[in-house]
Design a protein around this motif. Structure first.
Motif, PDB file in Angstrom:
ATOM      1  N   ALA A 123      -6.259  -3.636  -5.922  1.00  0.00           N
ATOM      2  CA  ALA A 123      -6.426  -2.514  -4.874  1.00  0.00           C
ATOM      3  C   ALA A 123      -7.412  -1.550  -5.035  1.00  0.00           C
ATOM      4  CB  ALA A 123      -5.069  -1.912  -4.604  1.00  0.00           C
TER       5      ALA A 123
ATOM      6  N   VAL B 206      -5.248   4.282   0.057  1.00  0.00           N
ATOM      7  CA  VAL B 206      -5.190   2.992  -0.745  1.00  0.00           C
ATOM      8  C   VAL B 206      -5.761   2.030   0.088  1.00  0.00           C
ATOM      9  CG1 VAL B 206      -3.491   1.433  -1.918  1.00  0.00           C
ATOM     10  CG2 VAL B 206      -3.277   3.939  -2.027  1.00  0.00           C
ATOM     11  N   ARG B 207      -6.576   1.106  -0.491  1.00  0.00           N
ATOM     12  CA  ARG B 207      -6.947  -0.118   0.241  1.00  0.00           C
ATOM     13  C   ARG B 207      -6.722  -1.398  -0.474  1.00  0.00           C
ATOM     14  NH1 ARG B 207     -11.462   3.393   0.777  1.00  0.00           N
ATOM     15  NH2 ARG B 207     -12.756   2.255  -1.062  1.00  0.00           N
ATOM     16  N   MET B 208      -5.723  -2.248   0.124  1.00  0.00           N
ATOM     17  CA  MET B 208      -5.311  -3.366  -0.582  1.00  0.00           C
ATOM     18  C   MET B 208      -6.316  -4.529  -0.169  1.00  0.00           C
ATOM     19  SD  MET B 208      -2.323  -2.438  -2.029  1.00  0.00           S
ATOM     20  CE  MET B 208      -1.773  -4.202  -2.313  1.00  0.00           C
TER      21      MET B 208
ATOM     22  N   GLN C  75       0.579   4.219  -2.541  1.00  0.00           N
ATOM     23  CA  GLN C  75       0.335   5.427  -1.974  1.00  0.00           C
ATOM     24  C   GLN C  75       1.256   6.549  -2.706  1.00  0.00           C
ATOM     25  OE1 GLN C  75       0.158   5.901   2.224  1.00  0.00           O
ATOM     26  NE2 GLN C  75       0.640   8.183   2.170  1.00  0.00           N
TER      27      GLN C  75
ATOM     28  N   SER D 261       0.873  -1.199  -0.022  1.00  0.00           N
ATOM     29  CA  SER D 261       0.173   0.001   0.205  1.00  0.00           C
ATOM     30  C   SER D 261       0.907   1.416  -0.265  1.00  0.00           C
ATOM     31  CB  SER D 261      -1.206   0.076   1.098  1.00  0.00           C
ATOM     32  OG  SER D 261      -0.370  -0.027   2.213  1.00  0.00           O
TER      33      SER D 261
END
Length: 128
Positions: A93, A83-85, A71, A67
């Motif tokens: 993502a 950011v979301r993994m 980012q 992430s």
């Protein structure tokens, strides 16, 4: 190219037309991503698109992608939020921006960006 240099700058990394440039992505915190070289390639990948919105869906990421790496890449564009993994599904993502205009700018500029040589990012709007 009014100045004759061949550089294009859309608010993100500079790209020399007709060639592939490299951008060093380094978080400076850990040793695993200090010298990750990422070829930059502009181009549209064929992908089914959802309606424009403020969340981007990123696919075709190397499993080693963190992430922090994403980012550093996506925060270059105004309006970046997070950011979301997806831990259960390596290689994808979500990246959130304040509005769809800002997410559109990031998507246009980073479409096809390669974090690793065999992995051009496929960026679409997330389905809501």
């Amino acid at each position: 190219m009014p100045n004759g240099t061949g550089f294009q700058n859309n608010g993100g990394p500079k790209v020399l037309r007709g060639t592939i440039s490299y951008l060093i992505v380094a978080c400076g915190i850990c040793s695993s991503c200090v010298s990750v070289a990422a070829p930059l390639h502009h181009g549209n990948l064929n992908a089914e698109q959802a309606a424009p919105n403020n969340i981007l869906f990123i696919q075709n990421l190397p499993h080693e992608t963190t992430s922090m790496m994403l980012q550093l890449l996506f925060e270059q564009y105004p309006g970046f939020r997070e950011v979301r993994m997806v831990e259960a599904k390596p290689g994808i993502a979500f990246v959130e921006y304040e509005d769809e205009e800002q997410s559109s700018t990031a998507m246009q500029n980073l479409q096809g960006f390669k974090i690793a040589p065999q992995y051009p990012m496929a960026i679409t709007f997330a389905k809501k």
